[in-house]
Design an enzyme around this catalytic site. Structure first.
Site, PDB file in Angstrom:
ATOM      1  N   CYS A  85     -54.374 -17.213  64.526  1.00 48.15           N
ATOM      2  CA  CYS A  85     -53.073 -16.587  64.331  1.00 48.15           C
ATOM      3  C   CYS A  85     -52.066 -17.714  64.125  1.00 48.15           C
ATOM      4  CB  CYS A  85     -52.711 -15.735  65.552  1.00 48.15           C
ATOM      5  SG  CYS A  85     -51.139 -14.918  65.323  1.00 48.15           S
ATOM      6  N   CYS A 235     -46.418 -14.704  58.441  1.00 46.58           N
ATOM      7  CA  CYS A 235     -47.855 -14.669  58.732  1.00 46.58           C
ATOM      8  C   CYS A 235     -48.527 -15.990  58.321  1.00 46.58           C
ATOM      9  CB  CYS A 235     -48.537 -13.495  58.046  1.00 46.58           C
ATOM     10  SG  CYS A 235     -50.223 -13.249  58.647  1.00 46.58           S
TER      11      CYS A 235
HETATM   12  O1  PYC Z   1     -49.307 -15.557  61.739  1.00 46.36           O
HETATM   13  O2  PYC Z   1     -51.429 -15.593  61.254  1.00 46.36           O
HETATM   14  C1  PYC Z   1     -50.446 -15.027  61.678  1.00 46.36           C
HETATM   15  C2  PYC Z   1     -50.566 -13.641  62.174  1.00 46.36           C
HETATM   16  C3  PYC Z   1     -51.685 -12.854  62.158  1.00 46.36           C
HETATM   17  C4  PYC Z   1     -51.326 -11.634  62.730  1.00 46.36           C
HETATM   18  C5  PYC Z   1     -50.005 -11.713  63.088  1.00 46.36           C
HETATM   19  N1  PYC Z   1     -49.559 -12.944  62.743  1.00 46.36           N
END
Ligand code: PYC
Length: 320
Positions: A85, A235
């Protein structure tokens, strides 16, 4: 359970500092399997309502198996577990610094899918160097009820992503409810039609992205996470998967800064260098990878003790 909460560009991370399950020692992917099999109630207790909420990502600190690492971590969410994550590891680094356990500078953190380098540039700013990311399938089209024909790439950035070319709706906050609905439909269609990552792995994230009209970012994105909720940050694993696709298409040169902005205005500064070539199934070509660097900010927003009193009917949370 003692937890420290932070948010990375708006997306929450809850680090279990004390009171988590004892998963023993050994490789982190094996400890993740034990967590899932024997101690899933700890996950639900820590992140589900009424103590958490659907966007919360939990992070269980573990003794690393790799002695070159400063810490190990297993990520989880409202419905299960994550390989890596990106926003979460930025939150973990800032949390460990807040707790006085990690100084500024470069460190290594072990996850179930590999070792991630973190550079704590300041108390609230971190650059991560992710595990190798790659595109697995290009231009996969699916006919989605209520959306129409959608085409995108399947790529790995520490989790599996379907990166839609463009977006069915403008990536604006007023469209968030519809973006969630449409991306959930795409996710279900991918599963129904048998589209997967390597070895049948479930594609549990769907990303829309469009070129940014702003001068301070290159792209705007929206990412649907496995629990049916959208990522408030851009993300980290999704940005890594996107860089792998841009690199594979020759659209971004190594070491070029590229800024990903989330639909809720969080920003990651990203770039990549070529990574190792991955040996795939003997019937397939080897896969070129990229090592994505991602810089983002995280801020501590709480430190608390989670309690379950005797007789609490929701001690194990409300399932999402
Ligand atoms: O930042 O990789 C990320 C992530 C995955 C799910 C929520 N954030």
């Amino acid at each position: 359970m003692h937890v420290v909460d932070s948010h990375t560009e708006g997306e929450p991370t809850r680090v279990i500092v004390d009171g988590g399950p004892d998963l023993g020692l050994g490789p982190l992917d094996e400890r993740l399997s034990r967590f899932r099999r024997d101690a899933d109630s700890f996950r639900a207790f820590a992140v589900n309502e009424p103590r958490g909420w659907d966007a919360m990502v939990g992070a269980l600190l573990c003794e690393p198996n790799d002695s070159s690492c400063d810490a190990g971590v297993i990520f989880f969410n409202n419905v299960g577990y994550l390989g890596m994550c990106g926003h979460g590891i930025i939150g973990v680094a800032v949390t460990l610094h807040y707790l006085g356990r990690l100084g500024l500078g470069v460190h290594r953190i072990e996850t179930p899918v590999g070792v991630v380098a973190v550079d704590l540039i300041g108390p609230n700013e971190v650059t991560i160097e992710n595990i190798p990311s790659y595109r697995f399938r290009k231009d996969v089209s699916v006919d989605v009820e209520g959306v129409g024909m959608v085409t995108g790439d399947i790529a790995w950035g520490g989790n599996w992503f379907y990166l839609v070319h463009g977006s069915p709706l403008p990536l604006q906050r007023e469209n968030l409810d519809q973006l969630v609905t449409l991306s959930r439909r795409i996710s279900k269609t991918l599963a129904d039609k048998g589209h997967t990552g390597v070895d049948g792995a479930m594609i549990d994230h769907v990303e829309f992205s469009v070129d940014s009209a702003d001068t301070d970012s290159d792209s705007v994105n929206f990412v649907l996470c496995p629990g049916g909720i959208y990522d408030r940050s851009p993300c980290g694993t999704g940005t890594s998967a996107k860089l792998a696709c841009l690199a594979a298409d020759g659209l971004l040169a190594p070491q070029t800064q590229w800024v990903q902005r989330s639909v809720t205005e969080g920003r990651f500064r990203a770039s990549y260098r070529p990574g190792p070539s991955l040996q795939m199934d003997p019937l397939q070509d080897n896969r070129d990878t990229v090592i994505a660097s991602i810089t983002g900010r995280a801020f501590i927003c709480g430190e608390t003790k989670l309690i379950a009193q005797a007789g609490d009917p929701f001690a194990n949370g409300i399932a999402s």
